[in-house]
Design an enzyme around this catalytic site. Structure first.
Site, PDB file in Angstrom:
ATOM      1  CD  GLU A  52      -2.748  -1.207   2.511  1.00  0.00           C
ATOM      2  OE1 GLU A  52      -3.951  -1.485   2.368  1.00  0.00           O
ATOM      3  OE2 GLU A  52      -2.230  -0.996   3.605  1.00  0.00           O
TER       4      GLU A  52
HETATM    5  C1  TNX Z   1      -4.453  -4.069   4.869  1.00  0.00           C
HETATM    6  S1  TNX Z   1      -2.748  -6.258   4.279  1.00  0.00           S
HETATM    7  C2  TNX Z   1      -3.168  -3.809   5.303  1.00  0.00           C
HETATM    8  C3  TNX Z   1      -2.952  -3.416   6.696  1.00  0.00           C
HETATM    9  C4  TNX Z   1      -4.249  -3.324   7.454  1.00  0.00           C
HETATM   10  C5  TNX Z   1      -5.134  -4.473   7.075  1.00  0.00           C
HETATM   11  C6  TNX Z   1      -6.391  -4.526   7.866  1.00  0.00           C
HETATM   12  C7  TNX Z   1      -1.726  -5.249   4.153  1.00  0.00           C
HETATM   13  C8  TNX Z   1      -0.503  -5.727   3.576  1.00  0.00           C
HETATM   14  N1  TNX Z   1      -2.035  -4.018   4.570  1.00  0.00           N
HETATM   15  O1  TNX Z   1      -2.258  -2.204   6.750  1.00  0.00           O
HETATM   16  O2  TNX Z   1      -3.958  -3.374   8.814  1.00  0.00           O
HETATM   17  O3  TNX Z   1      -5.455  -4.352   5.721  1.00  0.00           O
HETATM   18  O4  TNX Z   1      -7.133  -5.658   7.569  1.00  0.00           O
END
Ligand code: TNX
Length: 531
Positions: free
Chosen positions: A343
């Site tokens: 992300e």
């Molecule tokens: C996505 S999964 C994220 C996390 C959040 C999570 C909550 C991922 C690699 N990044 O930053 O905590 O969703 O479900």
């Protein structure tokens, strides 16, 4: 001669033990739970060959015998004794000797069938005793976790129980399908203490999980001591950090070492994660120089994602990253260091590539193998870099190309494996962005056919991440992890051919009395016939 001497010693030990044992022991066998069957184990063993004539009964005379000369086998024996003594009240001495005349649980390194490999075991139960054979201490430990489940559930009680401690007769030959069976805890959104982490490790180890991934840093908090950047923890992990400002705390290096050692004693390897180049607000709000404009952003306690980025063009960024990697690698005996990479929406694609191409060699420089969330495959990293798939779909071109090149993949599809997703619309805790995940959803998929082009050979294993936006206490962790964690553990360990929902939910239901005695606050899913 030596053998005689050993036997005498054993008999003396046993005789000494008896007077202390018998007064409190039941005079007659008390009623007990329904008899266990060899196949009543989670994760499902590869081969079970029951033998109705062979049941073994633990008694005050039973000894635990371990391979002479193996300190690690003796340690497994002591752990087994620690597990069995409170409920039975039996002395169960642990003796590193070649044989005994007494009924015994023998933990033997060697003489296991080759197919059990580095983590499997063979368990034999006859009227005379139990023998677990393995090629490694990890295999022996796995065998003892199976033995634990073959005993009546009351074995998990902390006080002496009036129970007939019968182990069903026969043979189990068992070994994992995948080398990697992981669980992740997020310490950044809400910190979890050493006691909470080690309590979770105890639970994981019962289901043959062998990796614990710690998500140590994120926008809301920095949770691992780094000496060369000391304010990361005192400020970035200090008072007011975490979601809603109520999740402060951090692991000192001594704490981290203690977690690593505790996990290692249960044959679980810790993988630390420093998430970058995004998810870095805690560091950047602590040290203004980590921002391109030199201005520290405000600390964040909300749950938004994708807004932070390290300054890709600044050499100081790489001095920071190298310091962190160097210090973390020095206290991490395991092979992997996870560098996040998810992300990074505030980092351009070109910058992301630049960043990873500078950082991946730093991981190697300090002797570690890098892993990262699946986005990291966008930069075509070297084939020793491991990708952790967290998507909800079944196609990912970068991942399939990487798998074709030889990169290995850990499967954590969010709509199956994310233990922080709600079970149903009424679940008090958790999120629902990846969907609701009932037990049958967590169990109902195959890691080797989930993503097109990422087949059995490319899959290193599975991992169940538990993000902590909504979680505070150990009870919260338990409620979200149980019973889905055992489902993911079974996908990682058991053969694809044994995959069967009816069998799984029946075996899972039999775990409930154990969890109640262990104080595990599990979700009583209506899909499971709980005992
Ligand atoms: C996505 S999964 C994220 C996390 C959040 C999570 C909550 C991922 C690699 N990044 O930053 O905590 O969703 O479900």
């Amino acid at each position: 001669m030596r053998r005689r001497h050993t036997m005498t010693r054993l008999l003396v030990i046993a005789a000494l033990g008896l007077p202390f044992i018998l007064p409190g022991a039941p005079a007659v066998a008390a009623p007990t739970a329904p008899a266990r069957h060899l196949a009543d184990v989670v994760p499902a063993p590869v081969e079970t060959h029951p033998d109705a004539r062979g049941a073994f009964r633990l008694s005050p005379l039973t000894v635990i015998r371990t391979s002479p000369g193996s300190a690690a086998a003796w340690q497994v024996g002591r752990q087994l004794a620690d597990t069995l003594r409170p409920a039975t009240g039996y002395p169960l001495p642990v003796l590193p000797v070649r044989s005994t005349p007494l009924p015994e649980i023998a933990l033997v390194i060697g003489a296991a069938p080759g197919r059990v490999g580095q983590e499997g075991y063979q368990l034999d139960v006859t009227r005379h005793g139990v023998t677990i054979r393995a090629n490694t201490p990890a295999g022996l430990f796995a065998g003892t976790q199976t033995l634990r489940q073959l005993l009546p559930a009351q074995i998990e009680a902390s006080n002496r129980q009036r129970v007939t401690w019968t182990v069903p007769g026969g043979r189990i030959v068992d070994y994992p399908r995948f080398a990697y069976r992981g669980a992740m805890l997020d310490l950044a959104r809400h910190f979890h203490t050493v006691d909470e982490i080690t309590a979770y490790v105890d639970l994981l180890s019962q289901y043959k999980i062998n990796y614990l991934h710690l998500h140590l840093t994120d926008d809301q908090g920095w949770r691992i001591q780094i000496d060369s950047w000391p304010r990361l923890t005192t400020v970035g992990g200090g008072p007011g950090t975490g979601v809603d400002g109520v999740g402060p705390g951090f692991l000192t290096k001594a704490d981290y070492r203690a977690v690593v050692a505790y996990a290692a004693a249960r044959h679980i390897t810790v993988i630390p994660e420093i998430d970058m180049p995004g998810h870095t607000n805690a560091a950047q709000s602590t040290y203004p120089e980590l921002n391109c404009d030199g201005v520290a952003p405000a600390p964040r306690t909300d749950t938004a994602v994708g807004y932070s980025s390290l300054c890709i063009g600044d050499d100081l960024t790489y001095r920071f990253v190298e310091d962190v990697i160097r210090e973390l690698a020095a206290i991490t005996p395991g092979p992997y260091l996870h560098i996040g990479g998810d992300e990074a929406h505030a980092t351009t694609d070109e910058d992301y590539r630049t960043f990873m191409q500078r950082v991946l060699p730093l991981v190697a420089k300090y002797g570690k193998r890098a892993s990262g969330w699946n986005e990291i495959m966008q930069v075509d990293p070297p084939t020793d870099v491991v990708a952790q798939f967290w998507g909800t779909g079944t196609t990912n071109a970068d991942l399939a190309e990487a798998a074709a090149r030889g990169n290995k993949v850990i499967m954590s599809p969010a709509n199956r494996c994310y233990l922080d997703m709600k079970y149903d619309a009424n679940t008090r805790l958790g999120l629902r962005w990846a969907g609701l995940i009932e037990v049958s959803d967590a169990y109902g998929w195959d890691p080797a056919t989930r993503v097109t082009g990422v087949g059995e050979d490319a899959v290193l294993g599975v991992e169940a991440p538990l993000w902590s936006e909504t979680l505070r206490s150990l009870d919260d962790i338990e409620y979200m992890a149980f019973p889905r964690l055992p489902a993911i553990a079974e996908l990682g360990w058991s053969t694809a051919a044994s995959h069967d929902w009816e069998s799984f939910r029946a075996r899972l239901g039999e775990q409930a009395p154990r969890w109640r005695l262990q104080g595990v606050d599990f979700y009583p899913s209506p899909q499971v016939p709980w005992l």
